[in-house]
Design an enzyme around this catalytic site. Sequence first.
Site, PDB file in Angstrom:
ATOM      1  N   GLY A  51       5.582  -2.313   7.050  1.00 19.71           N
ATOM      2  CA  GLY A  51       5.827  -2.811   8.403  1.00 19.71           C
ATOM      3  C   GLY A  51       4.500  -2.744   9.130  1.00 19.71           C
ATOM      4  O   GLY A  51       3.482  -3.200   8.625  1.00 19.71           O
ATOM      5  N   GLU A  52       4.501  -2.128  10.264  1.00 24.00           N
ATOM      6  CA  GLU A  52       3.256  -1.922  11.003  1.00 24.00           C
ATOM      7  C   GLU A  52       3.172  -0.422  11.270  1.00 24.00           C
ATOM      8  O   GLU A  52       3.994   0.133  11.992  1.00 24.00           O
ATOM      9  CB  GLU A  52       3.297  -2.745  12.292  1.00 24.00           C
ATOM     10  CG  GLU A  52       1.946  -3.036  12.874  1.00 24.00           C
ATOM     11  CD  GLU A  52       1.009  -3.722  11.876  1.00 24.00           C
ATOM     12  OE1 GLU A  52      -0.114  -3.203  11.684  1.00 24.00           O
ATOM     13  OE2 GLU A  52       1.377  -4.747  11.283  1.00 24.00           O
ATOM     14  N   SER A  53       2.169   0.218  10.678  1.00 23.47           N
ATOM     15  CA  SER A  53       2.130   1.683  10.734  1.00 23.47           C
ATOM     16  C   SER A  53       2.030   2.199  12.169  1.00 23.47           C
ATOM     17  O   SER A  53       2.578   3.255  12.485  1.00 23.47           O
ATOM     18  CB  SER A  53       0.996   2.226   9.871  1.00 23.47           C
ATOM     19  OG  SER A  53      -0.222   1.631  10.205  1.00 23.47           O
ATOM     20  N   ILE A  84       0.650  -8.075   1.869  1.00 25.15           N
ATOM     21  CA  ILE A  84       0.804  -8.621   3.224  1.00 25.15           C
ATOM     22  C   ILE A  84       0.043  -7.736   4.209  1.00 25.15           C
ATOM     23  O   ILE A  84       0.423  -6.588   4.430  1.00 25.15           O
ATOM     24  CB  ILE A  84       2.296  -8.688   3.621  1.00 25.15           C
ATOM     25  CG1 ILE A  84       3.083  -9.535   2.594  1.00 25.15           C
ATOM     26  CG2 ILE A  84       2.458  -9.259   5.025  1.00 25.15           C
ATOM     27  CD1 ILE A  84       4.591  -9.477   2.771  1.00 25.15           C
ATOM     28  N   ARG A  85      -1.007  -8.258   4.777  1.00 19.70           N
ATOM     29  CA  ARG A  85      -1.876  -7.463   5.670  1.00 19.70           C
ATOM     30  C   ARG A  85      -2.071  -6.057   5.062  1.00 19.70           C
ATOM     31  O   ARG A  85      -1.934  -5.040   5.731  1.00 19.70           O
ATOM     32  CB  ARG A  85      -1.283  -7.353   7.084  1.00 19.70           C
ATOM     33  CG  ARG A  85      -1.034  -8.678   7.768  1.00 19.70           C
ATOM     34  CD  ARG A  85      -0.621  -8.513   9.233  1.00 19.70           C
ATOM     35  NE  ARG A  85       0.414  -7.508   9.433  1.00 19.70           N
ATOM     36  CZ  ARG A  85       1.710  -7.683   9.168  1.00 19.70           C
ATOM     37  NH1 ARG A  85       2.139  -8.857   8.706  1.00 19.70           N
ATOM     38  NH2 ARG A  85       2.562  -6.719   9.375  1.00 19.70           N
ATOM     39  N   CYS A 130       3.029  -0.090   1.354  1.00 22.66           N
ATOM     40  CA  CYS A 130       2.180  -0.712   2.366  1.00 22.66           C
ATOM     41  C   CYS A 130       2.007   0.195   3.597  1.00 22.66           C
ATOM     42  O   CYS A 130       1.366   1.223   3.490  1.00 22.66           O
ATOM     43  CB  CYS A 130       2.700  -2.098   2.691  1.00 22.66           C
ATOM     44  SG  CYS A 130       1.393  -3.180   3.268  1.00 22.66           S
ATOM     45  N   GLU A 142       9.398  -4.598  -3.276  1.00 19.69           N
ATOM     46  CA  GLU A 142      10.765  -5.023  -2.906  1.00 19.69           C
ATOM     47  C   GLU A 142      10.835  -6.541  -2.699  1.00 19.69           C
ATOM     48  O   GLU A 142      11.917  -7.090  -2.592  1.00 19.69           O
ATOM     49  CB  GLU A 142      11.232  -4.268  -1.647  1.00 19.69           C
ATOM     50  CG  GLU A 142      10.664  -4.736  -0.319  1.00 19.69           C
ATOM     51  CD  GLU A 142       9.208  -4.335  -0.061  1.00 19.69           C
ATOM     52  OE1 GLU A 142       8.557  -3.775  -0.960  1.00 19.69           O
ATOM     53  OE2 GLU A 142       8.727  -4.611   1.053  1.00 19.69           O
ATOM     54  N   HIS A 177       4.095  -4.873  -1.890  1.00 19.00           N
ATOM     55  CA  HIS A 177       5.541  -4.867  -1.575  1.00 19.00           C
ATOM     56  C   HIS A 177       6.377  -5.142  -2.821  1.00 19.00           C
ATOM     57  O   HIS A 177       6.761  -6.295  -3.057  1.00 19.00           O
ATOM     58  CB  HIS A 177       5.841  -5.932  -0.515  1.00 19.00           C
ATOM     59  CG  HIS A 177       5.354  -5.581   0.852  1.00 19.00           C
ATOM     60  ND1 HIS A 177       6.148  -4.956   1.786  1.00 19.00           N
ATOM     61  CD2 HIS A 177       4.146  -5.736   1.422  1.00 19.00           C
ATOM     62  CE1 HIS A 177       5.449  -4.761   2.891  1.00 19.00           C
ATOM     63  NE2 HIS A 177       4.227  -5.220   2.703  1.00 19.00           N
TER      64      HIS A 177
HETATM   65  N1  GLN Z   1      -1.104  -3.927   8.276  1.00 16.87           N
HETATM   66  C1  GLN Z   1      -0.026  -3.004   8.314  1.00 16.87           C
HETATM   67  C2  GLN Z   1      -0.469  -1.663   8.879  1.00 16.87           C
HETATM   68  O1  GLN Z   1      -1.599  -1.453   9.088  1.00 16.87           O
HETATM   69  C3  GLN Z   1       0.608  -2.821   6.964  1.00 16.87           C
HETATM   70  C4  GLN Z   1       1.224  -4.121   6.544  1.00 16.87           C
HETATM   71  C5  GLN Z   1       2.459  -4.000   5.732  1.00 16.87           C
HETATM   72  O2  GLN Z   1       3.113  -2.961   5.658  1.00 16.87           O
HETATM   73  N2  GLN Z   1       2.826  -5.108   5.150  1.00 16.87           N
HETATM   74  O3  GLN Z   1       0.328  -0.815   9.091  1.00 16.87           O
END
Ligand code: GLN
Length: 197
Positions: free
Chosen positions: A63-65, A145-146, A99, A181, A179
């Site tokens: 997700g986004e940490s 992903i990012r 991630c 999943e 990822h």
């Molecule tokens: N860029 C996200 C972060 O810094 C991680 C991206 C992801 O979990 N797909 O948390």
Amino acid sequence: MSEDWPAIMVVIGIAMLQGARHAHIDAIQRAATEMSMEIEIIELRTMEDLENNPIDALMLPGGESTVMRLRGNDAASRLLPSLYAWMRENDARPVLATCAGAILMADPQDGGEPLVDAEIDRNAFGGQADSFESDLDCGFPGVFIRAPRFGEVADKVECTLSGEVVGVRRGNRIALTFHPELSNDSRFHRMLLEACA
Ligand code: GLN
């Protein structure tokens, strides 16, 4: 007394802070079916959810940490500190972190020991437009992903992409920068269930 032993039910907790949660639930269910294993999934949103539901293993999605830290440390949740405490109480407890989840494991920012011994650099492959899919050296279809990138790694290397470490393992804790999943290969989710055996 019945002569049949009850099938052992493995309880998997999933942190519902943000990100790719439902895909993880589908993936662990698929892995359990492949292994003919009975599992129960507990959706964890607050500290109380963990206190009231003893779990055997944990999935920490991406997700986004930054968002996950804010939500998980918020007084209304406190899930993140309770998950760190659960992991540190017994370091054999199985965890699959992906991630942003891997970022939280390598860099918990709570003043305590990291949960895996590896440096990690957020968004080090670039932004959303630089997200990519590529087969890992073990043939696993990697979805990035990012994604973060590991720096110096002291733990065991679990998997690589063109020689670069993209997964680390400390005992039953696995932290991946991609990822699993989001692919049809349930290898890493099966590993989590195997660690519960
Ligand atoms: N860029 C996200 C972060 O810094 C991680 C991206 C992801 O979990 N797909 O948390």
